[in-house]
Design an enzyme around this catalytic site. Structure first.
Site, mmCIF file in Angstrom:
data_model
loop_
_atom_site.group_PDB
_atom_site.id
_atom_site.type_symbol
_atom_site.label_atom_id
_atom_site.label_comp_id
_atom_site.label_asym_id
_atom_site.label_seq_id
_atom_site.Cartn_x
_atom_site.Cartn_y
_atom_site.Cartn_z
ATOM 1 N N LYS A 1 -8.292 3.311 1.896
ATOM 2 C CA LYS A 1 -7.383 4.600 1.640
ATOM 3 C C LYS A 1 -7.508 5.412 0.465
ATOM 4 C CE LYS A 1 -4.273 2.692 4.214
ATOM 5 N NZ LYS A 1 -5.413 1.775 5.068
ATOM 6 N N GLU B 1 -18.574 21.363 -16.333
ATOM 7 C CA GLU B 1 -18.711 19.844 -16.682
ATOM 8 C C GLU B 1 -18.130 18.990 -15.607
ATOM 9 O OE1 GLU B 1 -19.161 19.685 -21.296
ATOM 10 O OE2 GLU B 1 -18.609 21.637 -21.007
ATOM 11 N N TYR C 1 -9.877 -6.093 12.531
ATOM 12 C CA TYR C 1 -9.005 -5.730 11.239
ATOM 13 C C TYR C 1 -8.815 -7.065 10.301
ATOM 14 C CZ TYR C 1 -5.848 -4.054 7.945
ATOM 15 O OH TYR C 1 -5.047 -3.956 6.671
ATOM 16 N N ASN D 1 -16.204 26.275 -24.410
ATOM 17 C CA ASN D 1 -16.948 25.012 -23.673
ATOM 18 C C ASN D 1 -16.801 25.230 -22.103
ATOM 19 O OD1 ASN D 1 -17.900 24.142 -26.122
ATOM 20 N ND2 ASN D 1 -15.861 22.744 -26.078
ATOM 21 N N SER E 1 0.973 -1.193 -0.147
ATOM 22 C CA SER E 1 -0.163 0.007 0.044
ATOM 23 C C SER E 1 0.947 1.268 -0.033
ATOM 24 C CB SER E 1 -0.849 0.148 1.157
ATOM 25 O OG SER E 1 -0.061 0.020 2.400
ATOM 26 N N SER F 1 -12.573 24.093 -28.438
ATOM 27 C CA SER F 1 -12.764 22.830 -29.078
ATOM 28 C C SER F 1 -11.563 22.946 -30.096
ATOM 29 C CB SER F 1 -14.115 22.855 -29.801
ATOM 30 O OG SER F 1 -13.866 21.899 -30.939
ATOM 31 N N GLN G 1 -7.553 -2.206 4.065
ATOM 32 C CA GLN G 1 -6.592 -1.264 3.527
ATOM 33 C C GLN G 1 -7.104 -0.719 2.081
ATOM 34 O OE1 GLN G 1 -2.256 -2.537 3.010
ATOM 35 N NE2 GLN G 1 -2.701 -3.154 0.975
ATOM 36 N N LYS H 1 -15.962 27.722 -30.354
ATOM 37 C CA LYS H 1 -16.607 27.153 -29.129
ATOM 38 C C LYS H 1 -15.703 27.517 -28.089
ATOM 39 C CE LYS H 1 -19.065 23.978 -28.541
ATOM 40 N NZ LYS H 1 -19.129 22.670 -28.743
ATOM 41 N N ASN I 1 -2.283 -2.272 12.962
ATOM 42 C CA ASN I 1 -3.960 -2.302 13.061
ATOM 43 C C ASN I 1 -4.090 -0.917 13.812
ATOM 44 O OD1 ASN I 1 -3.693 -4.732 11.772
ATOM 45 N ND2 ASN I 1 -4.684 -5.732 13.232
ATOM 46 N N THR J 1 -39.149 26.570 -12.163
ATOM 47 C CA THR J 1 -39.486 25.269 -11.620
ATOM 48 C C THR J 1 -39.645 24.214 -12.956
ATOM 49 O OG1 THR J 1 -41.724 25.604 -11.319
ATOM 50 C CG2 THR J 1 -40.275 26.266 -9.668
ATOM 51 N N HIS J 2 -39.263 23.073 -12.585
ATOM 52 C CA HIS J 2 -39.193 22.064 -13.826
ATOM 53 C C HIS J 2 -38.558 22.593 -15.063
ATOM 54 C CE1 HIS J 2 -42.968 20.309 -11.584
ATOM 55 N NE2 HIS J 2 -42.991 21.596 -11.312
HETATM 56 N N1 ARG Z 1 -1.322 -1.021 5.222
HETATM 57 C C1 ARG Z 1 -2.263 -1.734 6.253
HETATM 58 C C2 ARG Z 1 -3.469 -0.933 5.947
HETATM 59 O O1 ARG Z 1 -3.672 0.029 5.398
HETATM 60 C C3 ARG Z 1 -1.823 -1.591 7.421
HETATM 61 C C4 ARG Z 1 -2.123 -2.374 8.570
HETATM 62 C C5 ARG Z 1 -1.740 -3.780 8.212
HETATM 63 N N2 ARG Z 1 -2.097 -4.630 9.109
HETATM 64 C C6 ARG Z 1 -2.106 -6.138 9.081
HETATM 65 N N3 ARG Z 1 -2.400 -6.696 10.238
HETATM 66 N N4 ARG Z 1 -1.478 -6.309 7.858
HETATM 67 O O2 ARG Z 1 -4.530 -1.476 6.270
#
Ligand code: ARG
Length: 473
Positions: A335, A300, A327, A295, A33, A287, A332, A293, A120, A165-166
């Protein structure tokens, strides 16, 4: 690979001891990660510093070791800040990377930092710290957007335009009143952001992997050091509690939807057919094929980004559904979703602020779009004033409108005789009622279109903006 090299290689992993070798290269890529949690570096170090202090206070490490840890962490911090921190192949996540580098810098003492701690409780702490900071920035960006809205509304208080409205012309309104309608959506967003802070600002550190901390760690001290309002009361809950992420994602969705609706109004108003407003060149593009154009790409995208932010929320909910307690590595996945949503909002809000600040108004086009038919309600009110029940008045004015349509003229142009044939209560003063200014001014209720009502609205808005800079939390 020699057996010694294998031993060394696997020890790069925080969990390498019971394993015979390192994971398959694909497994490593799949499980890493670091590519996205690297942005947690600063909060990760901050939490580790607090934890080192807590370990020393509990007598788990000496003050000398604590100081070694703190100076090593300060060095790691400096490397990140200077942009020269080097990720190594074994750095699966930010926690591993920081600890690995700490070991290189201060040696064996680095290995004492993780006593009683798990990634964790660590990652949950980091994410909450990170989100708390981001919420503060979101709060400021919302404040800036609301300020731009009020400033623009104040500068063009008296410009009238059709209200819809509408998406059908309904009654005349002030442009400022339309614009301010979005102020209140963003005000609620700002309030909601504050309202989710108490649940976000709870300390997970001390929960360990799932069952708590056996080392007499002072969690109140940790909470205070890290600015948390409370300590989580159940370790099993807090290591997998991602409710605050769902709430934050939900928050992002609603704020983005408000931006999207505002963008949609502006796309319509800036179309050739309406021409009420024009985007500054700063927020429009051309464009590649059609030279004429201009835009409204900014708008958008403000509308289009709602799709991805809603996707982030839905993805997170699906990830959580059916997870067994505490956990699981699935977590993971939290994120990228939250980072994506926050990144999107943190660009979208200032883009909308810029669009509003630089928006060019064409009041004459708004005026030209106002027509007598939008004053039919005024005619009904006229009859009400003459003592006719509103329902009846409504039906009578419907007949007047039909007569005007049949003649191909406006309500103003329709001869008084025709009015009187529909209802003899119509008198020569009826024409005075067919006036947009008057219609707008008659709505003097709180939140109405009258000049004074809009002025009151503006001062209420400014009041909220001046109170509103208090820090979140
Ligand atoms: N990179 C992990 C996460 O974002 C960290 C926690 C990992 N914990 C584990 N027991 N492997 O969740």
């Amino acid at each position: 690979m020699s057996s010694q090299a294998r031993e060394e290689n696997k020890m790069n992993f925080l969990w390498g001891g019971r394993f015979d070798g390192t994971p398959d290269v694909l497994m490593r890529r799949f499980g890493d990660s670091i590519s996205f949690d690297i942005r947690l570096w600063e909060v990760d170090i901050l939490a580790s510093e607090a934890y080192a202090r807590a370990l020393a206070r509990a007598g788990v490490i000496t003050e000398a070791v604590r100081d070694q840890l703190l100076s090593g962490l300060a060095q790691v911090h400096a490397e990140f800040a200077a942009g020269c921190f080097k990720i190594q192949p074994g750095d699966e996540d930010i926690h591993t990377a920081v600890e690995r580098r700490l070991g290189e810098l201060i040696g064996a003492a680095a290995g004492m930092l993780h006593t009683g701690r798990s990634r964790n409780d660590q990652v949950a702490t980091d994410t909450r710290l990170y989100l708390r900071k981001q919420a503060q920035v979101l709060h400021q960006e919302l404040h800036a957007l609301q300020t731009a809205i009020v400033d623009k509304a104040s500068a063009h208080l008296d410009v009238l335009m059709p209200g819809y409205t509408h998406l059908q012309p309904a009654q005349p309104v002030r442009f400022s009143h339309w614009l301010l309608s979005y102020f209140w959506m963003f005000q609620r967003d700002r309030e909601r952001l504050g309202a989710l802070m108490p649940r976000l600002n709870v300390l997970p550190l001390g929960a360990g992997a799932l069952s708590g901390n056996p080392w007499g760690i002072d969690q109140d001290f940790l909470a205070q050091e890290l600015g948390f309002d409370a300590v989580a009361t159940n370790s099993m809950d807090v290591v997998s509690d991602r409710d605050y992420l769902v709430e934050m994602l939900g928050w992002c969705c609603l704020a983005q939807i408000h931006l999207s609706r505002m963008a949609e109004d502006l796309i319509i108003f800036s179309s050739r057919e309406f021409g009420f407003v024009e985007l500054s060149d700063l927020y429009a593009t051309g464009s590649s094929l059609m030279p004429q154009k201009k835009n409204p790409d900014s708008l958008e995208l403000l509308r289009g980004k709602s799709g991805r932010v809603i996707g982030d929320l839905v993805g997170m909910l699906v990830t959580l559904k059916g997870l067994p307690s505490t956990y699981n590595k699935d977590l993971q996945e939290d994120k990228e979703a939250i980072f994506d949503a926050l990144d999107t909002l943190l660009l979208a809000l200032p883009v909308m602020t810029g669009v509003i600040q630089t928006l060019i108004l064409h009041p004459e086009r708004m005026r030209a779009a106002l027509s007598d038919e939008m004053l039919a309600t005024e005619l009904a009110d006229y009859l009400v004033q003459q003592g006719i029940p509103f329902r009846e008045a409504h039906a009578l004015v419907g007949q007047v409108v039909r007569r005007a349509l049949a003649r191909g003229c406006s309500l103003r142009e329709l001869p008084l005789q025709e009015y009187r044939e529909v209802c003899d209560r119509f008198g020569p003063d009826v024409v005075e009622w067919l006036d947009c200014e008057r219609a707008v001014e008659r709505r003097s209720s709180v939140g109405g279109t009258a000049r004074q009502s809009v002025l009151d609205q503006i001062s209420a808005a400014r009041q909220l903006l001046s109170n509103g800079m208090a820090r979140l939390r």
